[in-house]
Each structure stands twice: as C-alpha cells, then as structure tokens.
Design a protein around this motif. Structure first.
Motif, PDB file in Angstrom:
ATOM      1  N   ASN A   3       0.855  -1.178   0.000  1.00 37.78           N
ATOM      2  CA  ASN A   3       0.000   0.000   0.000  1.00 37.78           C
ATOM      3  C   ASN A   3       0.896   1.234   0.000  1.00 37.78           C
ATOM      4  N   PRO A   4       0.417   2.355  -0.523  1.00 41.26           N
ATOM      5  CA  PRO A   4       1.220   3.583  -0.449  1.00 41.26           C
ATOM      6  C   PRO A   4       1.518   3.916   1.018  1.00 41.26           C
ATOM      7  N   THR A   5       2.744   4.366   1.278  1.00 40.08           N
ATOM      8  CA  THR A   5       3.152   4.710   2.642  1.00 40.08           C
ATOM      9  C   THR A   5       2.846   6.184   2.887  1.00 40.08           C
ATOM     10  N   PRO A   6       1.953   6.468   3.832  1.00 41.28           N
ATOM     11  CA  PRO A   6       1.540   7.865   4.022  1.00 41.28           C
ATOM     12  C   PRO A   6       2.625   8.726   4.644  1.00 41.28           C
ATOM     13  N   MET A   7       2.673   9.981   4.267  1.00 37.09           N
ATOM     14  CA  MET A   7       3.602  10.964   4.834  1.00 37.09           C
ATOM     15  C   MET A   7       3.000  11.539   6.114  1.00 37.09           C
ATOM     16  N   GLY A   8       3.890  11.943   7.026  1.00 33.39           N
ATOM     17  CA  GLY A   8       3.421  12.625   8.237  1.00 33.39           C
ATOM     18  C   GLY A   8       2.997  11.690   9.340  1.00 33.39           C
ATOM     19  N   VAL A   9       3.334  10.420   9.186  1.00 34.22           N
ATOM     20  CA  VAL A   9       2.904   9.391  10.141  1.00 34.22           C
ATOM     21  C   VAL A   9       4.143   8.657  10.638  1.00 34.22           C
ATOM     22  N   GLU A  10       4.162   8.288  11.900  1.00 30.42           N
ATOM     23  CA  GLU A  10       5.262   7.458  12.401  1.00 30.42           C
ATOM     24  C   GLU A  10       5.097   6.047  11.842  1.00 30.42           C
ATOM     25  N   LEU A  11       6.148   5.595  11.176  1.00 28.92           N
ATOM     26  CA  LEU A  11       6.129   4.254  10.584  1.00 28.92           C
ATOM     27  C   LEU A  11       6.696   3.257  11.584  1.00 28.92           C
ATOM     28  N   GLU A  12       6.176   2.051  11.542  1.00 28.88           N
ATOM     29  CA  GLU A  12       6.645   1.007  12.462  1.00 28.88           C
ATOM     30  C   GLU A  12       7.190  -0.167  11.669  1.00 28.88           C
ATOM     31  N   MET A  13       8.457  -0.472  11.892  1.00 32.14           N
ATOM     32  CA  MET A  13       9.074  -1.633  11.250  1.00 32.14           C
ATOM     33  C   MET A  13       9.215  -2.745  12.279  1.00 32.14           C
ATOM     34  N   LYS A  14       8.810  -3.938  11.881  1.00 30.23           N
ATOM     35  CA  LYS A  14       8.969  -5.097  12.761  1.00 30.23           C
ATOM     36  C   LYS A  14       9.738  -6.183  12.034  1.00 30.23           C
ATOM     37  N   GLY A  15      10.524  -6.944  12.788  1.00 28.14           N
ATOM     38  CA  GLY A  15      11.302  -8.025  12.204  1.00 28.14           C
ATOM     39  C   GLY A  15      11.143  -9.311  12.983  1.00 28.14           C
ATOM     40  N   GLN A  16      11.109 -10.412  12.262  1.00 27.55           N
ATOM     41  CA  GLN A  16      11.051 -11.734  12.889  1.00 27.55           C
ATOM     42  C   GLN A  16      12.095 -12.631  12.254  1.00 27.55           C
ATOM     43  N   LEU A  17      12.750 -13.418  13.091  1.00 28.95           N
ATOM     44  CA  LEU A  17      13.778 -14.330  12.595  1.00 28.95           C
ATOM     45  C   LEU A  17      13.141 -15.457  11.777  1.00 28.95           C
ATOM     46  N   ARG A  18      13.687 -15.668  10.581  1.00 33.35           N
ATOM     47  CA  ARG A  18      13.238 -16.827   9.815  1.00 33.35           C
ATOM     48  C   ARG A  18      14.210 -17.990  10.045  1.00 33.35           C
ATOM     49  N   SER A  19      15.494 -17.750   9.824  1.00 33.15           N
ATOM     50  CA  SER A  19      16.471 -18.823  10.071  1.00 33.15           C
ATOM     51  C   SER A  19      17.886 -18.271  10.163  1.00 33.15           C
ATOM     52  N   ILE A  20      18.746 -19.096  10.732  1.00 34.84           N
ATOM     53  CA  ILE A  20      20.164 -18.765  10.872  1.00 34.84           C
ATOM     54  C   ILE A  20      20.979 -19.947  10.376  1.00 34.84           C
ATOM     55  N   SER A  21      22.020 -19.667   9.600  1.00 34.64           N
ATOM     56  CA  SER A  21      22.946 -20.713   9.172  1.00 34.64           C
ATOM     57  C   SER A  21      24.346 -20.091   9.113  1.00 34.64           C
ATOM     58  N   GLY A  22      25.151 -20.416  10.115  1.00 39.88           N
ATOM     59  CA  GLY A  22      26.488 -19.838  10.170  1.00 39.88           C
ATOM     60  C   GLY A  22      26.414 -18.328  10.251  1.00 39.88           C
ATOM     61  N   ARG A  23      27.088 -17.651   9.319  1.00 41.48           N
ATOM     62  CA  ARG A  23      27.104 -16.185   9.333  1.00 41.48           C
ATOM     63  C   ARG A  23      25.881 -15.582   8.624  1.00 41.48           C
ATOM     64  N   LYS A  24      25.000 -16.432   8.101  1.00 43.17           N
ATOM     65  CA  LYS A  24      23.823 -15.935   7.374  1.00 43.17           C
ATOM     66  C   LYS A  24      22.586 -15.908   8.272  1.00 43.17           C
ATOM     67  N   VAL A  25      21.858 -14.811   8.209  1.00 40.12           N
ATOM     68  CA  VAL A  25      20.602 -14.689   8.946  1.00 40.12           C
ATOM     69  C   VAL A  25      19.526 -14.149   8.007  1.00 40.12           C
ATOM     70  N   TRP A  26      18.377 -14.833   7.992  1.00 40.79           N
ATOM     71  CA  TRP A  26      17.228 -14.398   7.202  1.00 40.79           C
ATOM     72  C   TRP A  26      16.182 -13.805   8.152  1.00 40.79           C
ATOM     73  N   VAL A  27      15.686 -12.627   7.794  1.00 44.03           N
ATOM     74  CA  VAL A  27      14.694 -11.948   8.630  1.00 44.03           C
ATOM     75  C   VAL A  27      13.506 -11.535   7.771  1.00 44.03           C
ATOM     76  N   ASP A  28      12.307 -11.760   8.293  1.00 45.58           N
ATOM     77  CA  ASP A  28      11.076 -11.277   7.649  1.00 45.58           C
ATOM     78  C   ASP A  28      10.637  -9.997   8.339  1.00 45.58           C
ATOM     79  N   MET A  29      10.198  -9.039   7.545  1.00 43.68           N
ATOM     80  CA  MET A  29       9.842  -7.733   8.117  1.00 43.68           C
ATOM     81  C   MET A  29       8.520  -7.199   7.563  1.00 43.68           C
ATOM     82  N   SER A  30       8.014  -6.221   8.311  1.00 44.76           N
ATOM     83  CA  SER A  30       6.855  -5.471   7.821  1.00 44.76           C
ATOM     84  C   SER A  30       7.061  -4.006   8.171  1.00 44.76           C
ATOM     85  N   LEU A  31       6.432  -3.164   7.392  1.00 47.10           N
ATOM     86  CA  LEU A  31       6.418  -1.721   7.679  1.00 47.10           C
ATOM     87  C   LEU A  31       4.957  -1.291   7.653  1.00 47.10           C
TER      88      LEU A  31
END
Lengths: 153, 153
Positions: free
Chosen positions: B106-134
């Motif tokens: 969706n279009p991101t509105p101006m003038g509003v505090e945006l919230e980013m959230k992250g959740q761990l999907r997986s870890i393998s050695g030095r690699k980390v995958w994260v799922d996010m939303s804004l």
C-alpha cells in the motif's frame, strides 16, 4: 538541445519523488534514458549517503537508485512495446513499484559515478518486469529485479 | 536510563550509515530494539522524502528503513541464538545486506510514524534471514525479507 530523460515526461503532479522527481529540489533527481533496448542512468551520490564506513554508499541509496531507475525503465519499455515513446505517447505513462529485490554483490564505492542499467524481462498488461545492474568503475556492485505496475489514468 | 538501541552497540568505525549510523549527523539514525522474539523500530520521515505525490513516502526510503532495520534485527537475533545480547556479546556484532526484497502493499503515508517489525526466519552460520513489515496507522504498507551476512572480525 539536451536530450530529455524518461522522468522529464512524468506528469508534474507525480514528480515529487525524492529519488527522481523533477519537482523535488531536495532529492537526487536521477535521470534515466532509453538507449536502444536498454535503459541507463548515472549518478554520483553525495558523501553524506555513506554506508557503515564513509568510503562506501549505503544500501538504502543503492536500493533507491535502482527503484527509481526501475520504474522509469518500465515506462520506457512499455512505450517501446506499444511502438511509441515517452515523448510521443498520447497518454501519461507512470509506473510504481510492486516489488523490488536487490542483491548486493560488492560494496559500492563512494566518490564514483554509479551506472544503472535496465533490461526488459517481460510485460503482461499493466505489469512490467525489469532486470537491472548497478556498477562502479566497471565492477557490478548490485543486481536487481523490479516488478512495476502502470498507474491507471 | 534510556534503553540502548541495537545500532548503539555497533562499532564506531562502522556507524556512518545514512540510514542508521550514530556517527552520521545527516542521516535518519533509526533505532531498532529487540522486544521478546521480534525487533521493532519507529521512524517518521521528513516531508522532503516524498514519493511521486507529496502525501506519500518514496520507495527508496521504505527500502532504506527495512534494510537498516533488517541488519540490526539480524545482529540481535544472532546474539539471541547464542544466548547473549548486543550488550553482553564479547565480540562486535555487525551484519551487512546480501539481499533485500521489498513488496510494496500500500502507499506509505507521509506525516505518520512508521513502524518496522522483524522476525527471525532462520540462521545458518554467518547468514541470517529476517522477515519484516512496515506499517502506518496499523496498515501494512510493505513487507520485506532480508538475507544479512555477519562481518568477520
């Protein structure tokens, strides 16, 4: 006469983008051009747009450049597929990003003119897929793919 | 005492990022926090970072916020997986982006505090995958996935 960029044909009301809007005096105002079957844009970021270290460009800038170049490329390729151009099109042509994937291949050096190139992958109705690269001094720093959607009139 | 953000634990020499560097006075200096099993950051973009229309935030900013929040999330999740924290870790913990995919919902509105959230999907050695939303006003404007790589010491 100086060649007009793809972004120069965007409608005034849709030209406020920080990345490429001709009506945004604070932004990058990047300019993309159709050259044959590919699109090209060149831009040298200001030093403030550094990555974790001052000698590299931050990932957000890389993504921004590819995002704006991607939607511009989609517009130019859509016109080309209809045997017209941004200049000759009877209707305004403007795309927005549905999805952008950036793969960071090498750190992007600061103080260098970056070159973004785009190639059409496919078109389906209002959807256009474009493959892109961002290079610095001939080294590929990032590749990207964008799915851009044509705005309805 | 004010809680320190994940970025506050980055090494000084790696804190120049325009998106999240504490040593970049021109940048956004976004702050991400680990809260339980997810990460969160909040940020209200300046009006100059507009999209094609002035009432929306440009895609490059959305990508930038998710990129910096993603690498911060990866660092926090990597520590958590090792039963430590950014504060307690004996070694510096810093991730860089290998790949970032942003889906604009969706279009991101101006003038509003945006919230980013992250959740761990997986870890393998030095690699980390994260799922996010804004999200803005509770509406999801973008989702994203990042593959972040831990820098070697």
């Amino acid at each position: 006469m100086k060649k007009k960029a793809i972004q120069d044909y965007y409608e005034d009301s849709l030209s406020h983008c920080y990345g490429c809007g001709t009506n945004n005096p604070h932004g990058h105002q990047i300019k993309s051009y159709l050259e044959g079957d590919e699109t090209i844009a060149r831009y040298k970021p200001d030093e403030k747009y550094s990555a974790g270290t001052p000698d590299h460009v931050y990932g957000g800038m890389v993504a921004s450049l590819l995002d704006c170049h991607g939607t511009a490329s989609a517009a130019a390729f859509a016109c080309q597929a209809e045997n017209t151009s941004m200049e000759e099109s009877q209707k305004p042509v403007r795309f927005v990003t549905a999805s952008l994937k950036v793969d960071f291949k090498n750190p992007t050096p600061m103080g260098v003119e970056l070159e973004m190139k785009g190639q059409l992958r496919s078109i389906s109705g209002r959807k256009v897929w474009v493959d892109m690269s961002l290079t610095a001094n001939g080294v590929v720093c990032a590749t990207a793919e964008i799915l851009a959607i044509r705005l309805k009139e």
